[in-house]
Enzyme design. Structure first.
Site, PDB file in Angstrom:
ATOM      1  N   CYS A 290      -3.048   8.242   2.876  1.00 49.81           N
ATOM      2  CA  CYS A 290      -2.760   7.758   1.511  1.00 49.81           C
ATOM      3  C   CYS A 290      -3.876   8.202   0.592  1.00 49.81           C
ATOM      4  O   CYS A 290      -3.685   8.412  -0.592  1.00 49.81           O
ATOM      5  CB  CYS A 290      -2.715   6.237   1.458  1.00 49.81           C
ATOM      6  SG  CYS A 290      -1.582   5.527   2.601  1.00 49.81           S
TER       7      CYS A 290
ATOM      8  N   GLU B 197       0.885  -1.178   0.000  1.00 42.92           N
ATOM      9  CA  GLU B 197       0.000   0.000   0.000  1.00 42.92           C
ATOM     10  C   GLU B 197       0.911   1.213   0.000  1.00 42.92           C
ATOM     11  O   GLU B 197       1.343   1.672   1.057  1.00 42.92           O
ATOM     12  CB  GLU B 197      -0.868   0.037   1.262  1.00 42.92           C
ATOM     13  CG  GLU B 197      -1.816  -1.118   1.440  1.00 42.92           C
ATOM     14  CD  GLU B 197      -2.885  -1.197   0.385  1.00 42.92           C
ATOM     15  OE1 GLU B 197      -3.049  -0.239  -0.402  1.00 42.92           O
ATOM     16  OE2 GLU B 197      -3.551  -2.238   0.341  1.00 42.92           O
TER      17      GLU B 197
HETATM   18  C1  UN1 Z   1      -4.093   5.295   4.894  1.00 39.47           C
HETATM   19  O1  UN1 Z   1      -4.052   6.492   4.706  1.00 39.47           O
HETATM   20  O2  UN1 Z   1      -3.060   4.584   4.837  1.00 39.47           O
HETATM   21  O3  UN1 Z   1      -9.752   5.559   3.553  1.00 39.47           O
HETATM   22  C2  UN1 Z   1      -5.332   4.570   5.255  1.00 39.47           C
HETATM   23  C3  UN1 Z   1      -9.255   6.194   4.495  1.00 39.47           C
HETATM   24  C4  UN1 Z   1      -9.006   5.461   5.774  1.00 39.47           C
HETATM   25  C5  UN1 Z   1      -7.752   4.671   5.692  1.00 39.47           C
HETATM   26  C6  UN1 Z   1      -6.559   5.407   5.189  1.00 39.47           C
HETATM   27  N1  UN1 Z   1     -10.125   4.590   6.028  1.00 39.47           N
HETATM   28  O4  UN1 Z   1      -8.980   7.386   4.414  1.00 39.47           O
END
Ligand code: UN1
Length: 506
Positions: free
Chosen positions: A294, A260
């Protein structure tokens, strides 16, 4: 920190290692909270030799755990999540204190831990494979799934509990042992979750090493995760740069990977958009977790007809965001994780200017204790200029104009990353085109809701430089198991597939 930790039913003897199970005779990591710069207790790291011992213990624990029936494994996850429910508030406080996201979001993160545990408990009674038609008479063909082994879970600072929980709740239910290497910027989240799990396991007289913790700097212990044959699966959340190095090492030994990596997520705002939905989702997408998800919204691609109106309203709502102590409910945005993150944002803004873009709002370092608070910035850019292709992990939002949908989709797709995307439109043709094979190239594609804040029920992950991994819901659990195709012959004679005969043997 010590005040918060007092709320949990265990002690953490910090200096000199924190639990007999997790060793720790390496150098200490010193941590300062970005909330006001105060020093938190430092934590001892493990040495390479201690990591080796953790791998061995985890392997032994795996040999025990894989024989525990899946529904019983699910009960361990359930008992863990009951405790997480009980300690929801202090757990959220730890997240906020060590990485700076506002309490409302930390509570949301703990909720995400609870949600994935619920999902995993359900899964514990559903792991199954299809029975497939055999071409041979009196033969039965089917698939079954077996546990893999000790799984390394390497997590980032921004979701210091939830991302581990996605992997651990599913991975444990699937019969694997877990070795968690948390970010050095968010150690207490990892320590507390591991100790809660340790209590649950010990209550049942199960080995604590079913769920281990490996605290250390990636630069010191990271290589072992990539190269050690005892680890059949490495799940890594972090930068594309490290993912590329780790990915090569794991692939070299034919290990499995869930990557990821970076995102560079865009929202397309059509001339047919509900502007309130567009503004709200972009506001939360860009400013939530101070732009350090992310899934954060980094780019907005706006139709030329509504561009000026949209931009003025965007500036207006950005200026309404209160920034400050993330423990205070009126503040929408807290600090960045550290001063280096704030500098990276300032550097990116410099590059925007050099590349021909214009900062039209924000981007100022605020004179608050700790030096990690920065106002969110809006940059007008003429398309994907070079800096736009990079993921700057900060609340820096690029806005660009489009003429027709094809151009907008092209802008959205022409960056190296492929995690999340969204279109805001009430036009069915536009949304269907966006979701079609010629539309968004991302792992997540939304209509009339933003790029971040994914639910745990869906598979989470993305394409291209995002790494291709999938975690969390849907059938992501399959990445944590090995598939076995089985054929049983109950005919009493030997019949080969594809019509091959062995008549000469008669
Ligand atoms: C991340 O930023 O690694 O979708 C995860 C989202 C959260 C998870 C983010 N449920 O923004």
């Amino acid at each position: 920190m010590k005040q918060i930790l007092k709320q949990f039913p265990f002690n953490i003897p910090f200096l000199g290692g924190f639990s007999e199970t997790w060793f720790g005779s390496g150098p200490e990591i010193a941590i300062n909270t970005p909330v006001d710069g105060r020093a938190l207790p430092s934590v001892k790291t493990i040495t390479i030799g201690e990591l080796d011992k953790i791998f061995t213990l985890s392997q032994t624990a795996f040999h025990f755990w894989r024989e525990v029936p899946a529904p019983e494994r699910g009960q361990i996850v359930r008992e863990f999540s009951e405790r997480i429910r009980r300690y929801k508030n202090p757990l959220a406080q730890i997240i906020t204190l060590e990485m700076g996201k506002p309490m409302r979001e930390s509570l949301g993160e703990v909720q995400e831990v609870i949600d994935i545990c619920d999902y995993a408990v359900g899964l514990s009674r559903q792991i199954g494979g299809p029975v497939l038609p055999s071409e041979r008479r009196s033969h039965r063909m089917f698939e079954q799934w077996h546990p893999l082994g000790p799984i390394a879970v390497i997590t980032a600072f921004n979701f210091p509990m939830a991302v581990w929980a996605w992997n651990a709740a599913i991975g444990l239910t699937c019969g694997n042992s877990i070795i968690w290497k948390p970010s050095s910027k968010a150690l207490f989240s990892a320590i507390v979750c591991t100790l809660i799990m340790e209590q649950v396991l010990k209550n049942r007289e199960f080995p604590a090493s079913i769920c281990s913790l490996a605290i250390g700097r990636g630069s010191e212990i990271g290589d072992s995760f990539g190269t050690d044959q005892r680890i059949p699966l490495v799940s890594y959340t972090g930068s594309t740069k490290i993912g590329r190095i780790l990915g090569k090492a794991v692939q070299e030994r034919f290990g499995r990977l869930i990557l990821e990596l970076g995102g560079n997520n865009a929202v397309i705002v059509s001339q047919n958009a509900n502007l309130e939905i567009a503004l709200g989702s972009i506001f939360f997408g860009a400013l939530g977790t101070a732009g350090q998800r992310c899934t954060s919204t980094r780019r907005v691609v706006v139709h030329e007809q509504i561009y000026n109106l949209f931009l003025s309203r965007l500036v207006d709502i950005f200026s309404k965001a209160k920034i400050g102590d993330p423990f205070e409910p009126e503040n929408f945005m807290g600090p960045l994780v550290d001063q280096a993150a704030a500098s990276a944002m300032l550097n990116a803004m410099e590059k925007v200017r050099k590349d021909g873009g214009k900062i039209i709002f924000g981007g100022e370092l605020l004179p608050l204790p700790g030096g990690c608070y920065i106002s969110p910035a809006i940059a007008e850019v003429p398309g994907n200029i070079p800096i736009v292709a990079e993921e700057t992990f900060a609340p820096l939002l690029y806005v660009m104009k489009y003429h027709n949908l094809e151009e907008a989709i092209n802008l959205q797709n022409s960056v190296p990353q492929g995690l999340s995307s969204a279109i805001i439109t009430n036009d069915l043709q536009e949304s269907e085109r966006f979701l079609s094979a010629t539309g968004s190239d991302c792992g997540i594609a939304n209509v009339n809701t933003g790029t971040n804040g994914a639910e745990i029920g869906g598979a989470f992950g993305g394409e291209k430089a995002t790494g291709g991994g999938r975690e969390s819901g849907s059938d992501s659990w399959k990445s944590y198991m090995r598939r076995q195709t089985c054929t049983i012959n109950y005919s009493g004679t030997l019949e080969l597939a594809q019509g091959i005969k062995l008549d000469f043997l008669k």
